[in-house]
Every structure is written in C-alpha cells, then in structure tokens.
Design a protein around this motif. Sequence first.
Motif, PDB file in Angstrom:
ATOM      1  N   THR A 112      76.186  31.416  20.530  1.00  0.00           N
ATOM      2  CA  THR A 112      77.020  32.336  19.768  1.00  0.00           C
ATOM      3  C   THR A 112      76.383  32.614  18.415  1.00  0.00           C
ATOM      4  O   THR A 112      76.282  33.763  17.987  1.00  0.00           O
ATOM      5  CB  THR A 112      78.447  31.769  19.598  1.00  0.00           C
ATOM      6  N   GLU A 113      75.921  31.553  17.743  1.00  0.00           N
ATOM      7  CA  GLU A 113      75.252  31.705  16.445  1.00  0.00           C
ATOM      8  C   GLU A 113      73.997  32.566  16.556  1.00  0.00           C
ATOM      9  O   GLU A 113      73.653  33.299  15.625  1.00  0.00           O
ATOM     10  CB  GLU A 113      74.884  30.337  15.873  1.00  0.00           C
ATOM     11  N   LEU A 114      73.312  32.488  17.678  1.00  0.00           N
ATOM     12  CA  LEU A 114      72.086  33.254  17.887  1.00  0.00           C
ATOM     13  C   LEU A 114      72.355  34.719  18.218  1.00  0.00           C
ATOM     14  O   LEU A 114      71.425  35.518  18.292  1.00  0.00           O
ATOM     15  CB  LEU A 114      71.242  32.617  18.999  1.00  0.00           C
ATOM     16  N   GLY A 115      73.615  35.070  18.446  1.00  0.00           N
ATOM     17  CA  GLY A 115      73.961  36.458  18.686  1.00  0.00           C
ATOM     18  C   GLY A 115      74.100  36.864  20.137  1.00  0.00           C
ATOM     19  O   GLY A 115      74.297  38.046  20.435  1.00  0.00           O
ATOM     20  N   PHE A 116      73.998  35.909  21.055  1.00  0.00           N
ATOM     21  CA  PHE A 116      74.219  36.245  22.460  1.00  0.00           C
ATOM     22  C   PHE A 116      75.686  36.601  22.652  1.00  0.00           C
ATOM     23  O   PHE A 116      76.554  36.123  21.934  1.00  0.00           O
ATOM     24  CB  PHE A 116      73.806  35.081  23.367  1.00  0.00           C
ATOM     25  N   ARG A 117      75.983  37.432  23.640  1.00  0.00           N
ATOM     26  CA  ARG A 117      77.344  37.927  23.844  1.00  0.00           C
ATOM     27  C   ARG A 117      78.010  37.415  25.111  1.00  0.00           C
ATOM     28  O   ARG A 117      79.224  37.492  25.236  1.00  0.00           O
ATOM     29  CB  ARG A 117      77.346  39.451  23.857  1.00  0.00           C
ATOM     30  N   GLN A 118      77.247  36.924  26.054  1.00  0.00           N
ATOM     31  CA  GLN A 118      77.806  36.400  27.299  1.00  0.00           C
ATOM     32  C   GLN A 118      76.977  35.199  27.744  1.00  0.00           C
ATOM     33  O   GLN A 118      75.765  35.167  27.542  1.00  0.00           O
ATOM     34  CB  GLN A 118      77.782  37.457  28.422  1.00  0.00           C
ATOM     35  N   MET A 119      77.658  34.229  28.357  1.00  0.00           N
ATOM     36  CA  MET A 119      76.962  33.101  28.975  1.00  0.00           C
ATOM     37  C   MET A 119      77.449  33.009  30.412  1.00  0.00           C
ATOM     38  O   MET A 119      78.644  33.154  30.686  1.00  0.00           O
ATOM     39  CB  MET A 119      77.255  31.793  28.243  1.00  0.00           C
ATOM     40  N   VAL A 120      76.512  32.792  31.313  1.00  0.00           N
ATOM     41  CA  VAL A 120      76.843  32.659  32.723  1.00  0.00           C
ATOM     42  C   VAL A 120      76.394  31.289  33.210  1.00  0.00           C
ATOM     43  O   VAL A 120      75.374  30.755  32.758  1.00  0.00           O
ATOM     44  CB  VAL A 120      76.213  33.806  33.556  1.00  0.00           C
ATOM     45  N   VAL A 133      84.082  21.376  34.232  1.00  0.00           N
ATOM     46  CA  VAL A 133      83.533  21.331  32.866  1.00  0.00           C
ATOM     47  C   VAL A 133      83.459  22.745  32.295  1.00  0.00           C
ATOM     48  O   VAL A 133      83.847  22.981  31.151  1.00  0.00           O
ATOM     49  CB  VAL A 133      82.150  20.645  32.847  1.00  0.00           C
ATOM     50  N   HIS A 134      82.977  23.675  33.076  1.00  0.00           N
ATOM     51  CA  HIS A 134      82.876  25.051  32.595  1.00  0.00           C
ATOM     52  C   HIS A 134      84.261  25.666  32.373  1.00  0.00           C
ATOM     53  O   HIS A 134      84.485  26.345  31.378  1.00  0.00           O
ATOM     54  CB  HIS A 134      82.026  25.893  33.557  1.00  0.00           C
ATOM     55  N   ARG A 135      85.181  25.401  33.267  1.00  0.00           N
ATOM     56  CA  ARG A 135      86.551  25.912  33.096  1.00  0.00           C
ATOM     57  C   ARG A 135      87.163  25.358  31.808  1.00  0.00           C
ATOM     58  O   ARG A 135      87.821  26.086  31.059  1.00  0.00           O
ATOM     59  CB  ARG A 135      87.419  25.547  34.296  1.00  0.00           C
ATOM     60  N   SER A 136      86.931  24.080  31.512  1.00  0.00           N
ATOM     61  CA  SER A 136      87.491  23.471  30.296  1.00  0.00           C
ATOM     62  C   SER A 136      86.908  24.097  29.032  1.00  0.00           C
ATOM     63  O   SER A 136      87.527  24.040  27.973  1.00  0.00           O
ATOM     64  CB  SER A 136      87.274  21.961  30.297  1.00  0.00           C
ATOM     65  N   ALA A 137      85.725  24.712  29.148  1.00  0.00           N
ATOM     66  CA  ALA A 137      85.093  25.375  28.001  1.00  0.00           C
ATOM     67  C   ALA A 137      85.484  26.848  27.915  1.00  0.00           C
ATOM     68  O   ALA A 137      84.989  27.564  27.045  1.00  0.00           O
ATOM     69  CB  ALA A 137      83.577  25.243  28.091  1.00  0.00           C
ATOM     70  N   GLY A 138      86.344  27.300  28.820  1.00  0.00           N
ATOM     71  CA  GLY A 138      86.814  28.674  28.773  1.00  0.00           C
ATOM     72  C   GLY A 138      86.124  29.637  29.722  1.00  0.00           C
ATOM     73  O   GLY A 138      86.430  30.829  29.725  1.00  0.00           O
ATOM     74  N   LEU A 163      81.452  33.290  30.389  1.00  0.00           N
ATOM     75  CA  LEU A 163      82.178  33.132  29.131  1.00  0.00           C
ATOM     76  C   LEU A 163      81.670  34.172  28.137  1.00  0.00           C
ATOM     77  O   LEU A 163      80.457  34.300  27.927  1.00  0.00           O
ATOM     78  CB  LEU A 163      81.943  31.734  28.544  1.00  0.00           C
ATOM     79  N   ALA A 164      82.590  34.911  27.514  1.00  0.00           N
ATOM     80  CA  ALA A 164      82.208  35.825  26.432  1.00  0.00           C
ATOM     81  C   ALA A 164      81.917  34.994  25.190  1.00  0.00           C
ATOM     82  O   ALA A 164      82.626  34.039  24.881  1.00  0.00           O
ATOM     83  CB  ALA A 164      83.332  36.818  26.149  1.00  0.00           C
TER      84      ALA A 164
END
Length: 185
Positions: A112-120, A133-138, A163-164
Amino acid sequence: MSLTLRDATLADLSAITEIYRESVLNGVATYEITPPSEAEMRSRFETIISNGYPYVVALDGSGVIVGYAYASAFRTRTAYRFLVEDSIYLAPDARGKGAGKALLAHLVERCTELGFRQMVAVIGGAHPASIAVHRSAGFEHQGTMKATGFKHGRWLDTAIMQLALGDGQASDPPEDVYPDSLYRG
C-alpha cells in the motif's frame, strides 16, 4: 509465538530455500515438483527485490527464520503494474501460530505504501488455512479454478482472492510510479 519481521537478505537464503524445499516436497501451496537450488532461489530473490517489491522474513523469539513472504508482479504486461501477487511460506512448526497472518499484514502495508492498488492471492490446492488467513486480512474470494494442478497423486484446485489496497479503483494511479521497463507490452 513471538515474531520479528524484517527485510530478507542474501544471508537468509539458506533458510528460505529450506522452507520452500519442504513446501515443494510436502505441500500444495506451490505447484513446483522439484525443489529449486539455493542458486535459483537467489536469482528469484534478486529479481524480486531489484524490481522494488518487498521480501520479508519472520524470525521466532530465538532468531530462527520460521517463514518468509514477498510480493511480486502478477503479470508482466504494463496495465498490470498496480497489481501484486503475494506469496507466503512457513516452516512446519510455525504453521497455525500467527506467522502467516503477520507476514501478510506486513506485505499489505508495504505494498500500500509503495502505491500498489490491488493484491491477489493465487492459493495452490485451495488450501483452507491459506484461504482463512487471507480472508482474515480482508481478501475476497474471486473464484476457484478446478483441477489446475496435479501433485501428490491428486488433482488440485486453485483459489483466487483479492484485496484492494489504498484507494483501490476509486482513483486513477499516478502514471510515473513503476517504470515501463519492468513490464512487457
């Protein structure tokens, strides 16, 4: 489990290689069948960090590396440059003790700090613990690709979660953040 997270270094590659080796031989998180050498793991590590992606290790209270995680390009086409894929691997004794959750939270923050907008997350074997684990992170489940891998004598499904990050799609990203040389076409 008491954990310390820090950026991975070349000195960590022996431990990283061993953790990955165990996952290749015994798990379904990766669809590799033959564990790569430490030299190959070094090449992969150098490619990831030279392109500005985070690569971190988790150390237990005695300073032993019990897991690692990194973000990398999902695809190398230019339009994908604001999307990253996460990868997390843990030593068997660290599983189920919060190390994966801590590593993922750290990656999300850094990306997020680096400016990425989506993580898959591309979850091999549609592994229930990794999905949790991924669900718990949103992360939200985007789909399951059926029978995409064959390992340990069985067909494996692959779960896709997303995740956005930051503004996600709510605003246009700055165009000068990632060099086009990192991507093809």
